[in-house]
Scaffold this active site. Sequence first.
Site, PDB file in Angstrom:
ATOM      1  N   HIS A 228       0.794  -1.238   0.000  1.00 25.44           N
ATOM      2  CA  HIS A 228       0.000   0.000   0.000  1.00 25.44           C
ATOM      3  C   HIS A 228       0.828   1.291   0.000  1.00 25.44           C
ATOM      4  O   HIS A 228       0.314   2.341   0.393  1.00 25.44           O
ATOM      5  CB  HIS A 228      -0.943   0.031   1.208  1.00 25.44           C
ATOM      6  CG  HIS A 228      -2.080  -0.946   1.155  1.00 25.44           C
ATOM      7  ND1 HIS A 228      -1.913  -2.270   0.882  1.00 25.44           N
ATOM      8  CD2 HIS A 228      -3.417  -0.779   1.374  1.00 25.44           C
ATOM      9  CE1 HIS A 228      -3.078  -2.889   0.927  1.00 25.44           C
ATOM     10  NE2 HIS A 228      -4.007  -2.001   1.210  1.00 25.44           N
TER      11      HIS A 228
ATOM     12  N   GLY B 296      -0.762  -2.354  -5.595  1.00 25.07           N
ATOM     13  CA  GLY B 296      -1.742  -3.429  -5.456  1.00 25.07           C
ATOM     14  C   GLY B 296      -3.107  -2.914  -5.051  1.00 25.07           C
ATOM     15  O   GLY B 296      -4.128  -3.513  -5.389  1.00 25.07           O
TER      16      GLY B 296
ATOM     17  N   HIS C 102     -11.445  -7.282  -5.084  1.00 24.88           N
ATOM     18  CA  HIS C 102     -11.707  -6.410  -3.950  1.00 24.88           C
ATOM     19  C   HIS C 102     -12.511  -5.202  -4.421  1.00 24.88           C
ATOM     20  O   HIS C 102     -12.101  -4.490  -5.338  1.00 24.88           O
ATOM     21  CB  HIS C 102     -10.357  -5.987  -3.355  1.00 24.88           C
ATOM     22  CG  HIS C 102     -10.424  -5.221  -2.084  1.00 24.88           C
ATOM     23  ND1 HIS C 102     -10.625  -3.857  -2.047  1.00 24.88           N
ATOM     24  CD2 HIS C 102     -10.288  -5.617  -0.789  1.00 24.88           C
ATOM     25  CE1 HIS C 102     -10.603  -3.444  -0.786  1.00 24.88           C
ATOM     26  NE2 HIS C 102     -10.405  -4.501  -0.005  1.00 24.88           N
TER      27      HIS C 102
ATOM     28  N   GLU D  44     -13.579  -9.139   0.674  1.00 24.77           N
ATOM     29  CA  GLU D  44     -14.124  -7.777   0.706  1.00 24.77           C
ATOM     30  C   GLU D  44     -14.560  -7.355  -0.701  1.00 24.77           C
ATOM     31  O   GLU D  44     -14.350  -6.224  -1.115  1.00 24.77           O
ATOM     32  CB  GLU D  44     -13.090  -6.790   1.251  1.00 24.77           C
ATOM     33  CG  GLU D  44     -12.756  -7.014   2.710  1.00 24.77           C
ATOM     34  CD  GLU D  44     -11.886  -5.910   3.286  1.00 24.77           C
ATOM     35  OE1 GLU D  44     -12.270  -5.326   4.307  1.00 24.77           O
ATOM     36  OE2 GLU D  44     -10.820  -5.639   2.691  1.00 24.77           O
TER      37      GLU D  44
ATOM     38  N   GLU E 208     -19.247  -3.057   1.860  1.00 26.07           N
ATOM     39  CA  GLU E 208     -18.440  -2.129   2.651  1.00 26.07           C
ATOM     40  C   GLU E 208     -18.791  -0.677   2.326  1.00 26.07           C
ATOM     41  O   GLU E 208     -18.971  -0.315   1.156  1.00 26.07           O
ATOM     42  CB  GLU E 208     -16.957  -2.390   2.365  1.00 26.07           C
ATOM     43  CG  GLU E 208     -16.007  -1.562   3.191  1.00 26.07           C
ATOM     44  CD  GLU E 208     -14.551  -1.842   2.852  1.00 26.07           C
ATOM     45  OE1 GLU E 208     -13.696  -1.012   3.202  1.00 26.07           O
ATOM     46  OE2 GLU E 208     -14.272  -2.887   2.233  1.00 26.07           O
TER      47      GLU E 208
ATOM     48  N   CYS F   1     -16.883   1.839   2.269  1.00 26.50           N
ATOM     49  CA  CYS F   1     -15.881   2.370   1.337  1.00 26.50           C
ATOM     50  C   CYS F   1     -16.183   1.988  -0.107  1.00 26.50           C
ATOM     51  O   CYS F   1     -15.853   2.733  -1.037  1.00 26.50           O
ATOM     52  CB  CYS F   1     -14.488   1.858   1.704  1.00 26.50           C
ATOM     53  SG  CYS F   1     -13.687   2.726   3.059  1.00 26.50           S
TER      54      CYS F   1
ATOM     55  N   CYS G 231     -10.715   2.485   7.624  1.00 24.78           N
ATOM     56  CA  CYS G 231     -10.779   3.182   6.341  1.00 24.78           C
ATOM     57  C   CYS G 231     -12.127   3.852   6.111  1.00 24.78           C
ATOM     58  O   CYS G 231     -12.213   4.906   5.482  1.00 24.78           O
ATOM     59  CB  CYS G 231     -10.469   2.212   5.201  1.00 24.78           C
ATOM     60  SG  CYS G 231     -11.465   0.700   5.230  1.00 24.78           S
TER      61      CYS G 231
END
Length: 642
Positions: A140, A191, A266, A318, A334, A336, A402
């Site tokens: 990340h 990624g 994801h 996720e 989620e 996000c 997040c």
Amino acid sequence: MNTMKRDRQFRPLPVPSVDVQGLFGDRQDAICDSTAATLLDRCVEAGMVKAIDTSIPSPGVIIPIQPWGGTTQMFWDSDLGKSIETVAYSLYRRANPELEARVDAIIDLYEKLQNEDGYLNAWFQRVQPERRWTNLRDHHELYCAGHLMEGAVAYYQATGKKKLLDIMCRYADYLITVFGRGPGQMPGYCGHEEVELALVKLARVTGEKKYLDLSKFFVDERGTEPHFFTDEALRDGRDVADFHQKTYEYGQSHVPVREQTKVVGHAVRAMYLYAGMADIATEYKDDSLTAALETLWDDLTTKQMYVTGGIGPAAANEGFTDYYDLPNETAYAETCASVGLVFWANRMLGRGPNRRYADIMEQALYNGAMAGLSLDGKTFFYENPLESGGKHHRWVWHHCPCCPPNIARLLASIGSYMYAVADNEIAVHLYGESQARFEIGGAKIELSQKTNYPWEGAIHFGVKADKPARFAITLRVPGWAEGATLKVNGEAIDIASVTIDGYARIERDWKSGDAIDLEIPLAPRAIFANPLVRQDAGRTALMRGPLVYCVEATDNGEGLNRLTLTGDLGKAKTSTVDALRGAVALDLPAQRDAADWGTALYRTSPPKQEETTARFVPYPFWDNRTPGEMLVWVRTGAASGE
């Protein structure tokens, strides 16, 4: 429906150019009152500020390293970046010298932390410096850079302070030397996508095309062969086949982006990638990217999206599973991910207004995303199921926090999603009490909305101009808004004759005092799922305007699955709920299975039915009163869809 060639370039108005009131204003007030400070408080409590403070020893590993070789602590810079962004937008709405001073202090720490070459990452400077740029697939680094860039842009726009913007420009300049196809450069990408859309924001605020070019490089390089993540693992001595999820679909790097046809992996990563792709498509007028995105859009919205605009049904990755796999009680969805869908949808409007994107943007914003923040702005949902047995509630914080700053920064900047401007046109994508300021046709314009949307459908627009100017005002007519009407200066306009791609486009010479009245009917409507969605068979969901509705035990008693809707939706009665900030509730005739079943587990006769009234409230406001059951998809009798 009329269509227009999508060769224009619409860019969102900056957040400081839009004032909002109404429902969005209420959400922003909660962020100013509670959420912005709460985010900073909880970042401090977690140890994030200590992690960037070079005047004290590094706290080291606080959250243990997991089997995949990393820890959510690696992402702390992103949480601080999003929190700074949220604070920035809140400061524009309401001055808060104490909160601003706290952010200034954090920015000072980042300035001291930054390496001479521009590199900036708390984990890889203070905990594992030897691992810098060794595992882009999992660690990340660029994702964190992106969120700090977005925080820098927002803080500069809100306060005029350039320190963090300068810090992140130095970092971006350094990234340009590290990544590329030149000698000694890395042909890599992150990624977890995010830096792509952040670099576009940085380019737009600085006017530096080099940041656009780097974003385009990351987009173009993704998924190409030889595969960067494979080569990277070999260089690092890692087993190429042994990694988290064990498929490059997880991070959408399985094939080059223009060849992708199915939304996989994801959910948040996918949405951020597509948002970045859409920005690049707008800036470079890249039809090949737009074509790929249109295919992916259809794949998501016709086979893989909840009625709430929630996406990604599975907790395991996720993200996405199989087509039409949309379980309700176990839905991950989620916060996000819905925020990311709003980002993507908004950027799909960059090449011209089109309601196929804006309608979904509104649906995901009001339901899948807005549900993630409590009415008082203090607690949060990470997952957003469409059914709860009474044990799913908002939480104070999370080991991977997040979602809290993500939904907060979205709602705090919502004015930027409401309006977009091109050379000769202003598009209104979302409705709500607001004032937008922009320059067009050589004139300074203020366009105001007077409305109680989404509770009422009357929307009045007023124009103020320092001089007359010719341009188009383009208003979205939602696909569900049957019977919408339009007037300009009191004169009725045939709305169908001016509608292009679902937007009513009114081009004329505008002057101060001109007015538009748009009336959008808000009749309740029954929604039925594709029969392939087995979890919703024999059930209906209710919507009114952009809002999905649900039943809660606090209004209807326990045992919500005993309810069956039987009445005509035309008989629905509306009322306001003071405990939900004046939200409009729907009361509908229904039947309830009687409670006199007895002790038998099974029997040969069905339960008796009792007449009752079911109260539905907006889904994004659930779990703000007495805790209990919740249900979106309710059993239906034959009459409920009439």
